[in-house]
Design a protein around this motif. Structure first.
Motif, mmCIF file in Angstrom:
data_model
loop_
_atom_site.group_PDB
_atom_site.id
_atom_site.type_symbol
_atom_site.label_atom_id
_atom_site.label_comp_id
_atom_site.label_asym_id
_atom_site.label_seq_id
_atom_site.Cartn_x
_atom_site.Cartn_y
_atom_site.Cartn_z
ATOM 1 N N GLN A 224 -7.213 -15.942 22.672
ATOM 2 C CA GLN A 224 -8.345 -15.577 23.513
ATOM 3 C C GLN A 224 -9.577 -16.345 23.057
ATOM 4 O O GLN A 224 -9.913 -16.362 21.867
ATOM 5 N N ILE A 225 -10.248 -16.969 24.008
ATOM 6 C CA ILE A 225 -11.485 -17.703 23.746
ATOM 7 C C ILE A 225 -12.635 -16.907 24.350
ATOM 8 O O ILE A 225 -12.719 -16.757 25.576
ATOM 9 N N ASP A 226 -13.500 -16.389 23.512
ATOM 10 C CA ASP A 226 -14.658 -15.610 23.963
ATOM 11 C C ASP A 226 -15.892 -16.502 23.897
ATOM 12 O O ASP A 226 -16.439 -16.748 22.811
ATOM 13 N N VAL A 227 -16.324 -17.007 25.048
ATOM 14 C CA VAL A 227 -17.463 -17.927 25.070
ATOM 15 C C VAL A 227 -18.792 -17.193 25.035
ATOM 16 O O VAL A 227 -19.855 -17.825 24.926
ATOM 17 N N GLY A 228 -18.750 -15.860 25.094
ATOM 18 C CA GLY A 228 -19.990 -15.091 25.026
ATOM 19 C C GLY A 228 -20.676 -14.972 26.372
ATOM 20 O O GLY A 228 -20.207 -15.491 27.394
ATOM 21 N N GLU A 229 -21.813 -14.285 26.361
ATOM 22 C CA GLU A 229 -22.596 -14.070 27.578
ATOM 23 C C GLU A 229 -24.016 -14.583 27.363
ATOM 24 O O GLU A 229 -24.562 -14.493 26.266
ATOM 25 N N PRO A 230 -24.626 -15.113 28.398
ATOM 26 C CA PRO A 230 -24.049 -15.389 29.720
ATOM 27 C C PRO A 230 -23.084 -16.567 29.658
ATOM 28 O O PRO A 230 -23.113 -17.335 28.702
ATOM 29 N N ARG A 231 -22.263 -16.695 30.672
ATOM 30 C CA ARG A 231 -21.258 -17.749 30.675
ATOM 31 C C ARG A 231 -21.848 -19.097 31.091
ATOM 32 O O ARG A 231 -21.116 -20.079 31.245
ATOM 33 N N THR A 232 -23.167 -19.131 31.276
ATOM 34 C CA THR A 232 -23.872 -20.379 31.544
ATOM 35 C C THR A 232 -24.846 -20.623 30.400
ATOM 36 O O THR A 232 -25.649 -19.754 30.060
#
Length: 318
Positions: free
Chosen positions: A47-55
């Motif tokens: 699982q890759i959690d890019v965090g928030e916001p996704r931009t």
């Protein structure tokens, strides 16, 4: 005549073969017990959690990567039984036969004495001496010897004790992550906690025009079983507009600038909303002037007066 002679030769050969080969003296069977655990991988994912916001609105982002595994775990009790024996060696009969004769005589005497003593002698005297003696007198068998015994696996039994499911979640620690930025792909490494630190103003991204990159594609793969995961992280239009200017403010030569230009760089980064980069540049300039206290004080005073920033030298406490 030839038939009788042939029979004698055959008998002599058979006797010699028996003398050379002999018989193994079998020992009591030995058993071993152990517990064994089998782990069967049922599922593996990353699982890759890019965090928030996704931009991305800022050039730096911490991406957390974890891998999950599901195992079927089975516990077994294993029993192995071995047939043990003393291998035959003909030359040992040279001393075993006379010792066997002595042991038989001693064993018979011990049994007679045991009758007088009403059976108080141990079996190791009354029985074992006689057993040893007859084995020694047998020219085709050596006496029992635990010291040179050999063994063969006779039986293997496995008994299932328990079956259960186990789950693990571990960081993708110090492993590669492929990051595609435009036409270029960069290989980065996570830290021990499975954190990937992206910085569009540093590392391999500093060498390309990231202002034209709208999306970052992240991918990881386990080479052992081919488990694969991907994630995307958009780069906002406003951030792309700031990156070229910010790159120049951070990386253009500092030593030829005046103090006022240093302060302008720090202040401008802060105005662009890049406060973390402004603080890093500020500390770099403080470190640069460490060996010139007068210039350093001039820079700190100008920061307070012209940029409204209160900076201190982190080395003052040393």
């Amino acid at each position: 005549m030839y038939t009788r002679r042939s029979l004698r030769l055959a008998g002599a050969a058979l006797g010699g073969a028996l003398l050379l080969c002999g018989c193994a003296n079998h020992l009591p069977q030995r058993s071993e017990h152990e517990e064994r655990t089998e782990r069967k991988l049922l599922d593996h994912s990353v699982q890759i959690d890019v965090g928030e916001p996704r931009t991305l609105e800022l050039p730096q982002r911490r991406v957390r990567i974890n891998e999950q595994k599901t195992f079927e775990v089975t516990d077994f009790e294993v029993t192995r039984r071995y047939d043990r024996y003393t291998p035959y060696q003909p030359w040992r009969e040279l001393y075993e036969v006379p010792l066997g004769a002595v042991a038989v005589v001693a064993g018979v005497g011990a049994n007679v004495l045991n009758v007088v003593l009403l059976g108080s002698l141990p079996d190791s005297v009354t029985k074992d001496w006689i057993n040893y003696g007859f084995a020694g007198l047998n020219p085709f068998m050596n006496v029992e010897s635990n010291g040179r015994s050999q063994q063969n696996l006779a039986e293997l039994q496995e008994k299932q004790l328990d079956k259960r499911m186990e789950y693990s979640s571990l960081p993708w620690a110090e492993r590669p992550v492929m990051v595609k930025a435009g036409a270029q792909t960069h290989e980065l490494l996570t830290d021990r906690q499975g954190i990937l630190r992206l910085n569009l103003l540093d590392g391999p991204f500093a060498e390309q025009d990231v202002s034209r990159i709208g999306t970052l594609m992240l991918s990881v793969e386990d080479t052992q079983d081919g488990t694969h995961a991907e994630a995307s992280l958009a780069v906002s239009h406003s951030l792309r507009g700031k990156l070229l200017e910010a790159h120049a403010l951070i990386f253009d030569d500092l030593e030829d600038d005046e103090v006022a230009q240093w302060v302008h760089r720090v202040k401008r980064l802060s105005e662009l909303g890049l406060e973390e980069e402004a603080s890093e540049l500020e500390q770099s300039l403080i470190e640069l002037t460490r060996n010139d206290p007068e210039l350093q004080q001039q820079f700190l005073q100008s920061l307070r007066k012209d940029a409204g920033r209160l900076a201190v030298d982190p080395g003052q406490g040393d």
